[in-house]
Design a protein around this motif. Sequence first.
Motif, short mmCIF file in Angstrom:
data_model
loop_
_atom_site.label_atom_id
_atom_site.label_comp_id
_atom_site.label_asym_id
_atom_site.label_seq_id
_atom_site.Cartn_x
_atom_site.Cartn_y
_atom_site.Cartn_z
N VAL A 22 45.44 7.39 33.76
CA VAL A 22 44.10 6.84 33.52
C VAL A 22 43.14 7.35 34.58
O VAL A 22 43.51 7.49 35.75
N ARG A 23 41.90 7.62 34.14
CA ARG A 23 40.85 7.95 35.11
C ARG A 23 39.61 7.12 34.76
O ARG A 23 39.22 7.06 33.58
N LEU A 24 39.03 6.46 35.76
CA LEU A 24 37.83 5.65 35.54
C LEU A 24 36.61 6.55 35.74
O LEU A 24 36.43 7.11 36.82
N VAL A 25 35.79 6.69 34.70
CA VAL A 25 34.70 7.68 34.80
C VAL A 25 33.30 7.09 34.78
O VAL A 25 32.35 7.73 35.22
N ALA A 26 33.14 5.86 34.27
CA ALA A 26 31.81 5.27 34.22
C ALA A 26 31.95 3.76 34.11
O ALA A 26 32.97 3.26 33.63
N VAL B 141 33.34 9.68 28.50
CA VAL B 141 34.14 8.49 28.21
C VAL B 141 34.86 8.65 26.87
O VAL B 141 34.25 8.89 25.84
N GLU B 142 36.22 8.50 26.90
CA GLU B 142 37.04 8.54 25.68
C GLU B 142 37.26 7.13 25.12
O GLU B 142 37.16 6.87 23.94
N TRP B 143 37.68 6.25 26.03
CA TRP B 143 37.97 4.85 25.68
C TRP B 143 37.01 3.96 26.48
O TRP B 143 36.80 4.19 27.67
#
Lengths: 405, 405
Positions: A32-36, A69-71
């Motif tokens: 997982v990567r937190l992007v926004a 953002v994907e999810w």
Amino acid sequence: MNAGAAPLRLGVLGLGRAFTLMLPTFSRDPRVRLVAAFDPRASATEAFAREFAGRACRSPEEVCADPQVEWVYVATPHQLRVDHVRLAAAHGKHVLVEKPMALGLDDCSRMMDACARAGTRLLVGHSHSFNAPVLQARRMVEGGRFGAVRAIHAMNFTDFLYRPRRPEELDTARGGGVVFSQAAHQVDVVRLLGGGLVDSVFARTGRWDPARPTEGAYSALLSFRSGAFASLSYNGHGYYDSDAQMDGIGEMGRPKPPGAHQQTRRKLREATDEAEEARLKAERNFGGSAWVPDAGSPPTAFQHFGPVLVCCDAGDLRLTPFGVEVHDQEGVRMEALPVPAVPRSEVIDELWAVAREGRVPLHDGAWSRATVEVCLAILESGRGGGNIILRHQAELPPGAIPTPP
Amino acid sequence: MNAGAAPLRLGVLGLGRAFTLMLPTFSRDPRVRLVAAFDPRASATEAFAREFAGRACRSPEEVCADPQVEWVYVATPHQLRVDHVRLAAAHGKHVLVEKPMALGLDDCSRMMDACARAGTRLLVGHSHSFNAPVLQARRMVEGGRFGAVRAIHAMNFTDFLYRPRRPEELDTARGGGVVFSQAAHQVDVVRLLGGGLVDSVFARTGRWDPARPTEGAYSALLSFRSGAFASLSYNGHGYYDSDAQMDGIGEMGRPKPPGAHQQTRRKLREATDEAEEARLKAERNFGGSAWVPDAGSPPTAFQHFGPVLVCCDAGDLRLTPFGVEVHDQEGVRMEALPVPAVPRSEVIDELWAVAREGRVPLHDGAWSRATVEVCLAILESGRGGGNIILRHQAELPPGAIPTPP
């Protein structure tokens, strides 16, 4: 993680309690990567940008529209989730939404429709039905060696009602009280263990403290279509602590400091009014002045939601923070499970399986709407009603229980 | 014992399981003398005559007509009790009748009427609601410092269904199954703690083993007139043993040998048929070839009927085999009680208070008929019924809880 499969890029709506509890998972699981992120507290979005080199957004729309953002992880307060899920779907995003997914069945259906129309995935969680010992017990049941599930007993005594709260968390009409917040866990666990299809619900609820005017306790009797029944009890008043039956391991899978449970009420007396209490809560969350970052040490046990017993024809299965304790004609033995280095990594297991491996989700919209239906029936029956017949139940999809890692 | 007050002279109908379990009390409490007995097993009446220098009678009538007998202890099988109580009353005797007092409300009323007409006393017991920690918890509630009782949680997981049984004990119509035999304890305990008045009962029952075709388990939700509710669960299938939550102390107030619980099913396989199984049971009772006389050592703890929690406004009370554990804002503390030298001496306390001191009985006919009413409602609701409304409930009489000795 499959070689070559890229980490899931998550945008977050709401950096409050739910996010704070998921943070140790998000920050340590490489899948997982937190992007926004968006949160009304600027201190929180600023901390987010600093910690994760992510984007601090000024609106939910900005997160949902972000092409990175994907999810979208929807972790806003209960009553806002329906609009935020629809917003994410409208932007073509997959959605992981916190439990309870909504406060009414129509809202659940709207969320499901929005994602179906957009062709995106909808998962609901975290809830404690993701916990590995729960999945392990269900796997053992499906293996057939214990025969049919006949009864389930679940109870949990916590300090829930006296932790610092925002006003709406003490107002049932706005999603407050232990039925929306806590039965959502317990019912999901019990439905999963029983296969999902609950025909009817009889319940009594307790609103005992005029200063906390919402449900603080309940007992419910669920009748499964299979003929099995389940007895569920919850009490959030902060006296008896059922973690005494869980080897002193708390909900978060770590040993509890002695006396912590009974101190909750005393600490709350420091809050002078509603606003001060809400501030106390906010300050404990990510980016707040009283936020304590996770120690980083791996958990010593699985997270859990109190004592649970599954009674089958050929044995009883007791869920523990370390695995499943089997009681049968041969005696008592423990089927221990390896405690994962990352807490709640089971949530990412399911997210990853759905997003990257095309697997059948377990905690999808239909499954989770069925849990909301049980919770609403607990409230309705608890208002002096009778045995409430259910009409939106969902079966555990075949193959939904993953094989152990 | 008051100076000068003579011991109570008991005649016994039925020297089976109930008597065998009361024997350590009768033989060691100086307030009681066993003077006559009838049982269809000649070996038992002969042993009785030898052990107690009592009269071995050849019929129930002979016991009831004996002028030496003051109180008749009716410990015959469930379905015979109504006739035996009426017989005793017709001979002008006071009656102590085992629980459940009868299998129907009309029979309960007939017993009450018979004793009322004869001007004799009617007490029902032993049941585990006599246990000192139960009385202590109710005394603490009545003391007022914990505020109102809001909820009660009781559960018990035993090997009941797989102990050797007579055929009628596996036939609900003849008083078999865990509702008549075991709910009779649990309901009496819970009603006592909640003050007695139950408005309605919702329940599910389990008949899971075709080889033991009666109720082996149940869960019930009781609604008290006060607004309190109670959740009761019982499972007699011999897998999980809830004495694990009672410091390993068994129902009889003594430490349980490890593994004893799970061995019950294996041992039962030695019985080849119904008659053999009934013989196995009889031989374990007083006067039988497999009867083990009580060791004579004082018990190490109180008898109990599984984990029970009483949730009040200002604290939770947990019943233990040693007293009452209090959980409140101050923390957790034990209110231990001195374990009496004679097990179940609480039964003789009440018997003596009523017979020799003119005190108000707690376990009188009306009280105990109300418990039978709850048990019948569990069976009725458990057959797929709804929330059963009760009409014969009895309140805990003021002053019925004795002050501690």
